[in-house]
Design a protein around this motif. Structure first.
Motif, PDB file in Angstrom:
ATOM      1  N   SER B 268       0.994  -1.235   0.007  1.00 18.67           N
ATOM      2  CA  SER B 268      -0.225   0.135  -0.030  1.00 18.67           C
ATOM      3  C   SER B 268       0.953   1.239   0.026  1.00 18.67           C
ATOM      4  O   SER B 268       1.359   1.519   1.162  1.00 18.67           O
ATOM      5  CB  SER B 268      -0.936   0.024   1.204  1.00 18.67           C
ATOM      6  OG  SER B 268      -1.729   1.164   1.162  1.00 18.67           O
ATOM      7  N   GLY B 269       0.983   1.958  -1.175  1.00 17.93           N
ATOM      8  CA  GLY B 269       1.963   2.941  -1.038  1.00 17.93           C
ATOM      9  C   GLY B 269       1.232   4.310  -0.925  1.00 17.93           C
ATOM     10  O   GLY B 269       1.756   5.503  -0.702  1.00 17.93           O
ATOM     11  N   LYS B 270       0.020   4.351  -1.184  1.00 21.91           N
ATOM     12  CA  LYS B 270      -0.702   5.668  -1.025  1.00 21.91           C
ATOM     13  C   LYS B 270      -2.041   5.655  -0.069  1.00 21.91           C
ATOM     14  O   LYS B 270      -2.602   4.623  -0.189  1.00 21.91           O
ATOM     15  CB  LYS B 270      -1.218   6.199  -2.484  1.00 21.91           C
ATOM     16  CG  LYS B 270      -1.853   7.595  -2.498  1.00 21.91           C
ATOM     17  CD  LYS B 270      -2.187   7.857  -3.754  1.00 21.91           C
ATOM     18  CE  LYS B 270      -2.739   9.131  -4.020  1.00 21.91           C
ATOM     19  NZ  LYS B 270      -3.089   9.846  -5.286  1.00 21.91           N
ATOM     20  N   LEU B 271      -2.116   6.576   0.758  1.00 18.29           N
ATOM     21  CA  LEU B 271      -3.155   6.459   1.833  1.00 18.29           C
ATOM     22  C   LEU B 271      -3.543   7.739   2.196  1.00 18.29           C
ATOM     23  O   LEU B 271      -2.595   8.596   2.535  1.00 18.29           O
ATOM     24  CB  LEU B 271      -2.701   5.621   3.216  1.00 18.29           C
ATOM     25  CG  LEU B 271      -3.719   5.316   4.203  1.00 18.29           C
ATOM     26  CD1 LEU B 271      -3.586   4.076   4.617  1.00 18.29           C
ATOM     27  CD2 LEU B 271      -3.737   6.354   5.132  1.00 18.29           C
ATOM     28  N   THR B 288      -4.350   2.631  -1.511  1.00 22.46           N
ATOM     29  CA  THR B 288      -3.893   1.913  -2.926  1.00 22.46           C
ATOM     30  C   THR B 288      -3.528   0.409  -2.462  1.00 22.46           C
ATOM     31  O   THR B 288      -2.817   0.204  -1.223  1.00 22.46           O
ATOM     32  CB  THR B 288      -3.009   2.629  -3.846  1.00 22.46           C
ATOM     33  OG1 THR B 288      -1.975   2.729  -3.409  1.00 22.46           O
ATOM     34  CG2 THR B 288      -3.412   4.042  -4.298  1.00 22.46           C
TER      35      THR B 288
END
Lengths: 413, 413
Positions: B268-271, B288
């Motif tokens: 998960s690269g984007k939060l 993501t």
């Protein structure tokens, strides 16, 4: 109160809340940040309104507005009641404003019905409580109670880079205010009426909350630094993933908070990921922790254990941890004698009430260590606050006003 | 190659990479986004450079630049080699550019040493692969291989609100290009030389990676909707905390990925958190998921199970879950015969090599289903890519060039 005077007070209270709600920047709900023009206009409005009620008005150096109804015995300390005039961004009509408006109407009713009090009564509109514009809170009550001495204003900066000092200097409301000192040592008791901002009174179908204490708070900013890397080419076991590390810490936080049980609450409300790109393993994560409990020992023990566990997780994963404490308040118990008086009043007025802890901070917590302090809650619909959806019904608002009025009568007459 | 010609090739390769790196927006590293002015200048530079090498230059409708060295047998299909000219924001000098520059030098060396090839050789500079400006990737190779037909350009919008179509129309490089069709059915084989963008070759002290296959990818955007509420007044058991829910999902993600083992990776690269305020329980979280594996069955099974678990977590916590699939590629196995040829070349040239899976996507995966396709990797220092820190030593770059040159010789002469 008889039916017609209840009707009249309800009318005045609702009118006053609507009038105050009109002092806002455009947008949903009410936005009235410290030292802005709409804030100045609101304080001028209250100043004039208080004067119109025959109260003796004064303004201190940070812009707290007082309306004084002098008692027959000037030797006795002042009974102070009120709340804060500032709001969060896109807040509601009731948070803060209700405590000021109800206090003004209570003083008016008391004066009309019973004449001059024995002890001096004062209503106060604190300039600031929320910490919405500047990264500090209780600027109003903090001056009165000597938490602040004003030196903080030079270095404290809002989102536009304006210092608190500059905001004060430029405020139209503070032009000509000559008061040099905000601190007061003549307060004999403080009583604050406020909306609950939680769901407990509504869920339990209760009219009045008698606050036994306000929780202590710890707030931290936690920075986890790992190594940003390619999401496709870096095997799972070769990662120093800052987000996966933060996730494990927050998973532990929630489990521990549930295990600890009420009244402990623990929240991560803000979390930011860098570089925040779907196909890059996060290299850095910043998150906040907000932890509250009504018992200082329990609060301290919980925070210590949690931060130790976060540290173990960081070591295990090869990431670095940086924890900054940004808020540290101890629990503030309310005065038991005043609380017992409030209970009695509720029983006499045949109102449903419950003793409760306040999970939110309030101006009352600044007074609690200095003088007998009490707090009265009324329900918030669905527990919603800090939102344009904030709502308390006229009947609920008046119930709070009636309890406040009776309390001030007992204290000052 | 003998020592002096190796030296000459090294020199030319390094020069060409430096020249390409100069086409960038100001800032750290190289930033050359699709259809920007620096992108146009880079393609013009390559076009002129190819013409200078005696290659026949053409440009297709999306701005892919080809340099053709015609073979003696026009009936035989083309041997194509190259990579992409675009970069990520603040990327490195080697990602994409290396595969183009090395291909140009290989063709120059082959022509000088061996004259006209039997089969036509072409070098290509694909206009786009990264998906950095517009939310779609492989715009260049996707046209050649008919993944795209151009209709996507009307609705695809960059961060400034410019459509892909408008960006194409305004691009100085595409003025006057009359080619109506990007698709090609005359490609007999595609060979791509690229930096690894991972740490495996460096960790194992290996010169060349022979890519057996490129992983399939699933990318999702997951939206968790709970209820924003006061962090102090909402008991732990009355919360519908979107972040705490996302945290549990991501905790499961990482555990499951570690259990599944290599070559599966899950990130998960984007939060993002809303409202993202320290004292408010998060009401909404978007994050993501990026999941990759070289086996389609394994990839599919993992994703299905994970999403089912996320759903269970959402139901248990009373939050809602919305999962949007934003990328779905199947694993792309490289041609076994071409890979065996690469192995042979490495042995002949006495280079260390290993067969490996590419965890990153590449233009080669678009060609793999249409024609025999091969990919050659060289090491990336510390596995770092998509960064100004991206680095491959001159010796490592030339080793890759030598393998590519030998491969093109075997395929075309």
């Amino acid at each position: 109160m008889n039916d017609s005077s209840v009707q009249a007070s309800t009318q005045k209270l609702l009118e006053l809340l609507e009038e105050l709600a009109a002092f806002t920047t455009p947008g949903p709900g009410v936005t009235r940040l410290l030292y802005t023009e709409e804030w100045s206009q609101a304080q001028i409005f209250l100043q004039e309104k208080m004067a119109g009620l025959g109260l003796e008005v004064s303004i201190d150096k940070v812009g707290n507005v007082y309306g004084r109804l002098s008692g027959r015995d000037p030797q006795q300390k002042v009974i102070l009641t009120g709340s804060h005039i500032d709001t969060v961004v896109n807040g509601g009509k009731y948070d803060g404003a209700y405590g000021i408006a109800a206090a003004m109407i209570a003083l008016q009713d008391l004066q009309r019905n019973f004449g001059q009090p024995q002890r001096t009564l004062e209503v106060v509109s604190f300039c600031e409580e929320e910490g919405s514009r500047f990264p500090l809170a209780y600027w109003g009550s903090g001056h009165v109670t000597e938490r602040y001495d004003g030196s903080e204003a030079e270095t404290c900066i809002d989102a536009e880079g304006v210092t608190l000092q500059a905001a004060m200097t430029e405020s139209s409301f503070l032009q000509g205010v000559t008061d040099e000192n905000g601190a007061r040592n003549d307060i004999g008791a403080f009583v604050e009426l406020h909306i609950e901002q939680g769901i407990i009174l509504e869920k339990t179908d209760t009219q009045i909350g008698v606050v036994q204490g306000i929780v202590g708070q710890r707030r931290y900013v936690v920075k986890v630094s790992g190594i940003a890397n390619h999401a496709g080419t870096t095997p799972m076991l070769m990662r120093q993933d800052a987000l996966a590390s933060a996730v494990e810490m927050l998973y532990v936080l929630e489990s521990a908070a549930k295990t600890a049980g009420e009244p402990l609450v623990a929240t991560s409300g803000k979390l930011e990921v860098y570089p925040n790109t779907p196909n890059v393993i996060p290299g850095e994560v910043l998150f906040t922790l907000d932890i509250r409990h009504s018992e200082e020992d329990e609060l301290e023990r919980f925070c210590e254990k949690l931060l130790a566990e976060c540290n173990e997780i960081a070591v295990k994963r090869g990431v670095t941890l940086e924890v900054t404490s940004v808020l540290h308040t101890v629990p503030a118990p309310m005065d038991t004698k005043l609380s017992a008086m409030l209970e009695n009043i509720c029983r006499q007025q045949v109102k449903t009430y419950r003793m409760m802890v306040s999970g939110a901070g309030h101006d009352a917590q600044l007074f609690a260590p200095r003088c007998p302090t009490a707090m009265i809650f009324v329900p918030s619909r669905a527990g919603i606050s800090h939102s344009p959806e904030e709502y308390t019904s006229p009947e609920q608002l008046v119930a709070g006003l009636e309890v406040l009025t009776a309390m001030l009568y007992e204290l000052a007459y």
